[in-house]
Design a protein around this motif. Structure first.
Motif, PDB file in Angstrom:
ATOM      1  N   PRO A  96      -6.122   1.954 -19.426  1.00 35.20           N
ATOM      2  CA  PRO A  96      -5.487   2.912 -20.554  1.00 35.20           C
ATOM      3  C   PRO A  96      -6.389   3.184 -21.666  1.00 35.20           C
ATOM      4  O   PRO A  96      -7.036   2.332 -22.078  1.00 35.20           O
ATOM      5  N   GLY A  97      -6.216   4.415 -22.183  1.00 39.09           N
ATOM      6  CA  GLY A  97      -7.177   4.805 -23.531  1.00 39.09           C
ATOM      7  C   GLY A  97      -8.545   4.976 -23.136  1.00 39.09           C
ATOM      8  O   GLY A  97      -9.209   5.006 -24.259  1.00 39.09           O
ATOM      9  N   LYS A  98      -8.998   4.735 -21.939  1.00 45.73           N
ATOM     10  CA  LYS A  98     -10.292   4.881 -21.827  1.00 45.73           C
ATOM     11  C   LYS A  98     -10.799   5.930 -20.732  1.00 45.73           C
ATOM     12  O   LYS A  98      -9.992   6.349 -19.871  1.00 45.73           O
ATOM     13  N   PRO A  99     -11.947   6.193 -20.805  1.00 46.51           N
ATOM     14  CA  PRO A  99     -12.483   7.361 -20.028  1.00 46.51           C
ATOM     15  C   PRO A  99     -12.646   6.697 -18.310  1.00 46.51           C
ATOM     16  O   PRO A  99     -13.192   5.474 -18.410  1.00 46.51           O
ATOM     17  N   ARG A 100     -12.670   7.426 -17.611  1.00 51.92           N
ATOM     18  CA  ARG A 100     -12.933   7.027 -15.995  1.00 51.92           C
ATOM     19  C   ARG A 100     -14.616   6.805 -16.068  1.00 51.92           C
ATOM     20  O   ARG A 100     -15.449   7.460 -16.387  1.00 51.92           O
ATOM     21  N   GLU A 101     -14.533   5.576 -15.440  1.00 50.90           N
ATOM     22  CA  GLU A 101     -16.003   5.060 -15.332  1.00 50.90           C
ATOM     23  C   GLU A 101     -16.439   4.769 -13.631  1.00 50.90           C
ATOM     24  O   GLU A 101     -15.497   4.243 -12.972  1.00 50.90           O
ATOM     25  N   LEU A 102     -17.710   5.130 -13.423  1.00 52.45           N
ATOM     26  CA  LEU A 102     -18.103   4.570 -12.185  1.00 52.45           C
ATOM     27  C   LEU A 102     -18.076   3.285 -11.985  1.00 52.45           C
ATOM     28  O   LEU A 102     -18.750   2.219 -12.898  1.00 52.45           O
ATOM     29  N   VAL A 103     -17.599   2.547 -10.947  1.00 52.70           N
ATOM     30  CA  VAL A 103     -17.715   1.043 -10.727  1.00 52.70           C
ATOM     31  C   VAL A 103     -18.769   0.900  -9.779  1.00 52.70           C
ATOM     32  O   VAL A 103     -19.604  -0.251  -9.866  1.00 52.70           O
ATOM     33  N   ALA A 104     -18.872   1.509  -8.572  1.00 54.11           N
ATOM     34  CA  ALA A 104     -19.689   1.304  -7.520  1.00 54.11           C
ATOM     35  C   ALA A 104     -19.904   2.527  -6.591  1.00 54.11           C
ATOM     36  O   ALA A 104     -18.905   3.200  -6.509  1.00 54.11           O
TER      37      ALA A 104
END
Length: 121
Positions: free
Chosen positions: A41-49
């Motif tokens: 919530p409130g954060k940009p989408r990020e690559l995990v793996a």
């Protein structure tokens, strides 16, 4: 048409484990990279793996050593084994796959609808 179906999210206590799965179906000729992203919530989408067709993997620093990505090419499926979960791992997790549909010559990225992972005591 290509569809991605995710499963395995849920509620887990800190230190616990979850295994996410994502299966691609439809008019698929081949699949390149299979990726897991997350968005808190409130954060940009990020690559995990991500994992390539040949099995090479990459992890974000925040999950390295705790998460493991794997794939079954015969089943068009990618998994994300998440161990030692932390509060900050809480997010919606999205699967994406770079797919070459039948009858095309290029790869297109498709996305799943996301599955909620909540780490809470």
């Amino acid at each position: 048409q290509v569809q991605l179906a995710e499963s395995g999210g849920g509620l887990v206590q800190p230190g616990g484990s979850l295994r996410l799965s994502c299966t691609a179906s439809g008019s698929i000729f081949s699949i390149g990279a299979m990726n897991w992203y997350r968005q808190a919530p409130g954060k940009p989408r990020e690559l995990v793996a991500f994992i390539t067709y040949g099995g090479s993997t990459h992890y974000s620093d925040s999950v390295k050593g705790r998460f493991t990505v794997s794939r079954d090419n015969a089943k068009n499926t990618v998994h994300l084994q998440m161990n030692s979960l932390k509060f900050e791992d809480t997010a919606v997790y999205y699967c994406s796959c770079d797919v070459k549909p039948v009858g095309t010559t290029i790869y297109t990225r498709y996305w799943g609808q996301g599955t909620q992972v909540t780490v809470s005591s």
